[in-house]
Design an enzyme around this catalytic site. Structure first.
Site, PDB file in Angstrom:
ATOM      1  N   ASP A  43       0.800  -1.226   0.000  1.00  0.00           N
ATOM      2  CA  ASP A  43       0.000   0.000   0.000  1.00  0.00           C
ATOM      3  C   ASP A  43       0.834   1.278   0.000  1.00  0.00           C
ATOM      4  O   ASP A  43       0.371   2.328  -0.458  1.00  0.00           O
ATOM      5  CB  ASP A  43      -0.995   0.006   1.157  1.00  0.00           C
ATOM      6  CG  ASP A  43      -0.338  -0.092   2.522  1.00  0.00           C
ATOM      7  OD1 ASP A  43       0.783  -0.616   2.604  1.00  0.00           O
ATOM      8  OD2 ASP A  43      -0.951   0.346   3.505  1.00  0.00           O
ATOM      9  N   HIS A  78       0.440  -0.100  10.543  1.00  0.00           N
ATOM     10  CA  HIS A  78       0.793  -1.459  10.150  1.00  0.00           C
ATOM     11  C   HIS A  78       2.190  -1.441   9.512  1.00  0.00           C
ATOM     12  O   HIS A  78       2.627  -0.432   8.968  1.00  0.00           O
ATOM     13  CB  HIS A  78      -0.234  -2.017   9.157  1.00  0.00           C
ATOM     14  CG  HIS A  78      -0.390  -1.221   7.909  1.00  0.00           C
ATOM     15  ND1 HIS A  78      -0.980   0.025   7.874  1.00  0.00           N
ATOM     16  CD2 HIS A  78      -0.007  -1.481   6.629  1.00  0.00           C
ATOM     17  CE1 HIS A  78      -0.966   0.486   6.643  1.00  0.00           C
ATOM     18  NE2 HIS A  78      -0.382  -0.405   5.861  1.00  0.00           N
ATOM     19  N   HIS A  79       2.876  -2.542   9.593  1.00  0.00           N
ATOM     20  CA  HIS A  79       4.246  -2.712   9.104  1.00  0.00           C
ATOM     21  C   HIS A  79       5.279  -2.002   9.966  1.00  0.00           C
ATOM     22  O   HIS A  79       6.458  -1.932   9.587  1.00  0.00           O
ATOM     23  CB  HIS A  79       4.421  -2.235   7.649  1.00  0.00           C
ATOM     24  CG  HIS A  79       3.552  -2.924   6.651  1.00  0.00           C
ATOM     25  ND1 HIS A  79       2.965  -4.146   6.880  1.00  0.00           N
ATOM     26  CD2 HIS A  79       3.170  -2.557   5.390  1.00  0.00           C
ATOM     27  CE1 HIS A  79       2.252  -4.502   5.819  1.00  0.00           C
ATOM     28  NE2 HIS A  79       2.353  -3.549   4.906  1.00  0.00           N
ATOM     29  N   GLY A 129      26.390 -16.999  -2.247  1.00  0.00           N
ATOM     30  CA  GLY A 129      26.006 -18.406  -2.168  1.00  0.00           C
ATOM     31  C   GLY A 129      24.682 -18.672  -1.484  1.00  0.00           C
ATOM     32  O   GLY A 129      24.570 -19.615  -0.704  1.00  0.00           O
ATOM     33  N   ASP A 185      17.390 -30.007  -6.215  1.00  0.00           N
ATOM     34  CA  ASP A 185      16.031 -30.161  -5.703  1.00  0.00           C
ATOM     35  C   ASP A 185      15.840 -29.449  -4.366  1.00  0.00           C
ATOM     36  O   ASP A 185      14.754 -28.942  -4.070  1.00  0.00           O
ATOM     37  CB  ASP A 185      15.658 -31.644  -5.582  1.00  0.00           C
ATOM     38  CG  ASP A 185      16.682 -32.462  -4.797  1.00  0.00           C
ATOM     39  OD1 ASP A 185      17.734 -31.915  -4.400  1.00  0.00           O
ATOM     40  OD2 ASP A 185      16.449 -33.670  -4.599  1.00  0.00           O
ATOM     41  N   ASN A 224      18.730 -35.194  -6.456  1.00  0.00           N
ATOM     42  CA  ASN A 224      19.646 -36.109  -5.772  1.00  0.00           C
ATOM     43  C   ASN A 224      19.286 -36.261  -4.294  1.00  0.00           C
ATOM     44  O   ASN A 224      20.141 -36.529  -3.460  1.00  0.00           O
ATOM     45  CB  ASN A 224      21.102 -35.659  -5.940  1.00  0.00           C
ATOM     46  CG  ASN A 224      21.322 -34.215  -5.508  1.00  0.00           C
ATOM     47  OD1 ASN A 224      20.441 -33.581  -4.928  1.00  0.00           O
ATOM     48  ND2 ASN A 224      22.498 -33.687  -5.791  1.00  0.00           N
ATOM     49  N   GLY A 231      18.116 -34.229  -1.737  1.00  0.00           N
ATOM     50  CA  GLY A 231      18.499 -33.406  -0.590  1.00  0.00           C
ATOM     51  C   GLY A 231      19.646 -32.458  -0.859  1.00  0.00           C
ATOM     52  O   GLY A 231      20.010 -32.178  -2.004  1.00  0.00           O
ATOM     53  N   GLU A 286      25.875 -29.801   1.348  1.00  0.00           N
ATOM     54  CA  GLU A 286      26.008 -29.838   2.809  1.00  0.00           C
ATOM     55  C   GLU A 286      26.459 -31.228   3.270  1.00  0.00           C
ATOM     56  O   GLU A 286      27.283 -31.352   4.184  1.00  0.00           O
ATOM     57  CB  GLU A 286      24.679 -29.480   3.478  1.00  0.00           C
ATOM     58  CG  GLU A 286      23.990 -28.239   2.919  1.00  0.00           C
ATOM     59  CD  GLU A 286      24.776 -26.964   3.159  1.00  0.00           C
ATOM     60  OE1 GLU A 286      25.892 -27.020   3.691  1.00  0.00           O
ATOM     61  OE2 GLU A 286      24.272 -25.891   2.780  1.00  0.00           O
TER      62      GLU A 286
END
Length: 614
Positions: A27, A114-115, A460, A491, A518, A520, A524
């Protein structure tokens, strides 16, 4: 002549060659968006959320090489975008973030809106959060329009700083400023292009222009700084000193990195290496800036995470012209660059380092063009330097290049997949890779001579590439040239930002979306937590995504495919119909869990070792 302030903003954006504007309506920015929507040249994209909008602006700026604009609403909207803006700061992209804010009266009265945060400082908190992520800010609520130029000058200054420094800038526009009459005279003053020479001085509100380009031993700060005027005498001295070092070298090389591209120096560097016959290499963040099939191209160097022959050749050089260096961990093999500092000349956007000496009043945009005739004079006198090692082009001509390896069984594995994709790429393709297996998979695959490679190596943020793909595709569409746009995303990363595929369908862009299934977060797992459940994800039905996001009434052409074996993928890539970019395609590629490119395996080991150090 007087015009409304919002119209001034619109006209200035068009002068900066902006066509697509990214963001989400709220808004406090709706009346500003009215001016964008009614303009025949600008086009409001309308993203699924503000984070994706920031990623899209980032991708747009990378491919277009110019200003990108992001518009959000006050508070909730701007905070949602900040991760994307931070990435543009880290990787030096000229993104202008415009925030629609409550009126000056409401802010002055500290109205509980608001916000807001329900605190006395609500109206100052959010701009302060953006301050460390901005090279320049203009808060129109705090600028009394004493003259006709107060607001327009403030706005123009931020845009100018963004373009000169290739960093994000922040402008907060209260609702009552939208229709205020201002002078249009400022529009007669042209603003710089990101590739133009730097200004004679930097302002106290700007970040240091070379922040982020320093070595790991000298971390950049975000404090304000003053910039001394450039000196022709100093510049000439630096050029002479660099040329003298080049003349004495027997094994000189050029190493091109991220900021060479940000400041438009790739073409100039190519003229330099070709004119002097110098062997050149690139870093992961400098990939595809120069022709990877060029006879002088040696490979991609990232310290210990380089191919052995590349590492040996780079580290045995006796003169290294390091253009636009950005020595982040993934860009340098976890800070394992092993080049004697005494032989390095580093050219940055606002400074030059020769050995241990620094010349802060010189810069890449003034030095590189002057090196071309200087190096040519040396070559005319001495002859071209002997080039050590074979280039990819020479190996290919002699039939000694490693062809795509044979598939290992019926599973699609990275060792085969990335070289095979390298064969599929064409000149002028725009290739985007997500942080993880994708960005590491293509590091040592030579890309077509005039392709564009886009990756977020330093920041990254997983999920970035989906929004960036939208921005890149729109930047390509803007030129009217039918370039193929190919995204490679895992994925896991896809789940963060897949809503933006809906915006791609809405806006009629037609990229190839290769989703690497693959099971997951593979990057990591490679670093830590091989069997940990926190690296698992909910498995989506990717074949249902396009029908769901397109909706039942959509007439936009799309195609969803899946491949499980090397034979299936090979046949698909050879299909003439598939190679026509006439629809949006999602290609789900099934790869085994635990498999990863060699570069990722090496980097994961380096990262794990670095994380474990006390």
């Amino acid at each position: 002549m007087s015009i409304e302030f919002a119209q001034y903003v619109v006209e200035r954006l068009k002068q900066c060659h902006v066509k697509y504007v990214f963001g989400v309506p709220g808004d406090f920015n709706l009346e500003l968006l009215d001016y964008i929507e009614k303009d025949p040249e600008l086009e409001w994209v309308g993203n699924a959320n503000e984070l994706n909008a920031a990623y899209a602006a980032d991708g747009y700026a990378r491919v277009k090489g110019n200003l990108a604009v992001l518009i959000t609403t006050f508070g909730v909207g701007e905070l949602s975008a900040l991760c994307g803006v931070a990435g543009s700061l880290a990787e030096r992209l000229p993104v202008l973030h415009i925030v629609g804010a409550p009126s000056t009266a409401l802010q002055k009265n500290q109205s509980l809106l608001h916000h807001t945060l329900n605190t006395p400082t609500s109206f100052k908190t959010f701009s302060k959060m953006s301050e460390p992520l901005s090279c320049s800010q203009a808060l129109l609520n705090e600028i009394a329009p004493i003259t006709d130029f107060a607001w327009t000058d403030a706005f123009d200054k931020v845009v100018k700083d963004v373009l000169e420094q290739c960093r994000p800038g922040y402008v907060e526009i209260p609702t009552d400023a939208i229709h205020k009459k201002v002078s249009s005279k400022g529009l007669q003053n042209k603003l710089p292009h990101p590739h133009s020479a730097p200004p004679p001085e930097a302002t106290a509100t700007s970040l240091p222009a070379n922040a982020g380009e320093k070595s790991a031993a000298e971390p950049a700060t975000l404090s304000s700084t003053a910039q001394a005027p450039p000196s022709d005498d100093v510049t000439q001295h630096v050029v002479e000193e660099i040329t003298e070092r080049f003349a004495k070298a027997s094994k000189p090389i050029v190493l091109i990195d991220a900021c060479a591209g940000r400041f438009g120096m790739a073409t100039t560097v190519r003229k330099l290496v070709e004119g002097a016959g110098i062997r050149f290499f690139e870093t992961p963040m400098g990939k595809s800036m120069l022709d990877e099939h060029h006879p002088l191209y040696g490979g991609c160097y990232a310290g210990a995470n380089s191919l052995p022959k590349v590492r040996e050749e780079v580290e045995s050089a006796d003169f290294v012209l390091y253009v636009g260096a950005l020595k982040s961990d993934f860009n340098s093999g976890s800070f394992s660059i092993a080049i004697d500092p005494q032989i390095i000349v580093e050219l940055h956007s606002f400074t030059t380092t020769v050995g241990y000496a620094s010349y802060p009043t010189t810069d890449i945009r003034n030095i590189v063009p002057r090196l071309i005739p200087a190096f040519k004079a040396v070559v005319d006198r001495q002859g071209k330097k002997e080039v050590h090692g074979d280039s990819f082009a020479e190996k290919k001509e002699a039939g000694r290049t490693e062809s795509t390896p044979k598939p290992d069984g019926d599973q699609i594995k990275h060792a085969w997949f990335w070289p095979r994709m390298g064969e599929w790429f064409q000149d002028r393709d725009i290739i985007l890779t997500e942080t993880g297996t994708s960005s590491f998979g293509l590091i040592n695959v030579p890309l077509p001579s005039t392709s564009t490679y886009v990756a977020q190596i330093l920041w990254g943020a997983i999920g970035w590439s989906v929004g960036a793909c939208l921005g890149a595709a729109l930047a390509s569409k803007e030129t009217g040239e039918q370039r193929r746009v190919a995204l490679f995303v895992g994925d896991g990363s896809l789940q963060l930002t897949l809503q933006e595929i809906g915006t791609m369908l809405r806006r009629g862009v037609q990229p190839y979306l290769f989703v690497l299934n693959n099971d997951g977060y593979e990057i990591e797992r490679q670093i830590h937590g091989w069997e940990a459940k926190y690296n698992d994800i909910q498995l989506y039905d990717h074949q249902a995504l396009l029908p769901f996001l397109a909706g039942k009434k959509s007439k936009v052409p799309y195609e969803s495919l899946e491949v499980h074996t090397p034979k299936e993928l090979d046949e698909l890539l050879k299909n003439p119909g598939f190679n026509k970019p006439d629809k949006l395609r999602l290609i789900e590629v099934y790869l085994p869990r635990g498999d990863a490119p060699e570069g990722l395996v090496r980097q994961a080991k380096l990262t794990a070792e670095a994380n474990a150090k006390a």
